[in-house]
Design a protein around this motif. Structure first.
Motif: not given
Length: 388
Positions: A15-21, A149-166
């Protein structure tokens, strides 16, 4: 119990890391200095942590209190107050008073529930649109900093969605380190501090920011939060939670406390099976969430300083990526209701336009335009003939 503790830690960290920005972007947009933004991030983190702890402990159900991510997004897309940050602080206090009134006066809560969800979501989606396009505009201007940043987000969205934004935030940290910007942070004061801003009352800002902040938080956070807890068999303490969030928002508004509420997305983690098989023991996850938030609180000055040192576009990219899921859900809800689709479309385009009339921003006019459309189309109209 161990599973519940871990679920609570995950709830708070994600919750903190995904939306503090988003919170920092919102406060910055309405005129907060870096110190003001750090103070605001600190107080909302601590008050929501305390709320999680107290409500979960006393009610023995996994209650989570969170900052209003849609509310912060609304601030990031709002009209900048003529009177500066002090006017925005006055609007925060108004939103807090309205939460408190809703908790104390049941008819007011019933009135809020009568606002078509499609219109509220259309307003939110329109506000979010400009923020969600930022990552894709930024990657054109700063490809070396933003593309990783975009590449890491997209890859994590595929394999570990909850951790994509962190994960995207972690990639942003790597980019910031590689840029050498952290040298600016190392010599600064990273101790958590509170800064006071005496609120001022400006009617236009109250209407443009305070009222939409209240409405979007109620319709997209508090009411869904009740529904999420209900889906797991828990009766949410809505009235006490509204009184707590109202009082704390009013009390901390001069320190940057813009809005806290019942958690919706976070509730799904701490109240669901990931917190243990026994529903009667999942309240421990709520306590664990609260304790973790309170431990994260002292780090807010560091987080704010690192964000300020980031290359242009990097933190806006993290904030935009954090809001894409919310935008998708809001847009789908707004336009998925056949009965309100055209009215929602009107509200959406008005909110996305960014127009300002008499100092009042697009969020308010979006709700008004959608509401007027509904009234004109429905009042006095004959019911559609039954299909044969």
């Amino acid at each position: 119990m161990g599973q519940a503790v871990v679920a609570g830690i995950v709830t708070a960290v994600v919750g903190f890391t995904s939306s503090f920005a988003v919170v920092l972007a919102g406060l910055d947009h309405v005129g907060a200095s870096a110190g003001d933004a750090a103070s605001g991030l600190l107080v909302v983190t601590m008050t929501m942590g305390l709320g999680c702890l107290l409500f979960s402990w006393r009610t023995r159900i996994p209650v989570t209190i969170a900052w209003s991510t849609p509310g912060a997004a609304l601030l990031a897309g709002a009209t900048v107050p003529d009177g500066g940050y002090a006017d925005a602080v006055g609007a925060f206090a108004l939103a807090g008073l309205l939460y408190l009134a809703t908790g104390l006066v049941r008819p007011l809560g019933d009135l809020v529930r009568r606002i078509p969800t499609a219109l509220a979501n259309a307003m939110l989606a329109g506000v979010l649109l400009s923020l969600c396009v930022e990552p894709f505009l930024a990657v054109v201007d700063q490809p070396g900093a933003v593309a990783p940043v975009l590449v890491v987000w997209l890859l994590l969205l595929r394999v570990a969605r909850r951790w994509a934004v962190p994960g995207a935030f972690a990639a942003a940290i790597v980019v910031i380190v590689a840029s050498g910007s952290l040298s600016e942070v190392a010599g600064g004061d990273l101790a958590p501090t509170l800064t006071w801003t005496t609120p001022t009352v400006d009617v236009a800002t109250m209407v443009a920011i305070g009222v939409p902040l209240y409405l979007v938080t109620m319709t997209s956070q508090n009411i869904p939060g009740v529904a999420v807890l209900g889906s797991f068999g828990y009766r949410a303490p809505l009235a006490p939670a509204l009184m707590y969030t109202g009082v704390t928002t009013v009390a901390t508004a001069p320190l940057g406390g813009f809005s806290i509420n019942l958690g919706a997305i976070s509730a799904a983690i701490s109240a669901g099976p990931t917190a243990g098989e026994d529903p009667d023991r999942r309240w421990v996850a709520g306590v664990s969430t609260g304790v973790t938030y309170m431990l994260l609180g002292p780090l807010t000055a560091l987080v704010t300083a690192v964000s300020a040192a980031a290359p242009a576009g990097v933190i806006a990219t993290v904030a935009g990526l954090a809001l894409i899921g919310t935008f998708g859900s809001a847009a789908a809800s707004a336009l998925g209701d056949d009965g309100y689709r055209e009215a929602a479309a009107v509200a959406f385009v008005v909110a996305a336009s960014g127009l300002t009339i008499a100092g009042v921003g697009a969020a308010f006019w979006a709700l008004l335009a959608g509401g007027v459309f509904v009234l004109v189309m429905r009042v006095g109209a004959s019911p559609a003939p039954a299909a044969r």
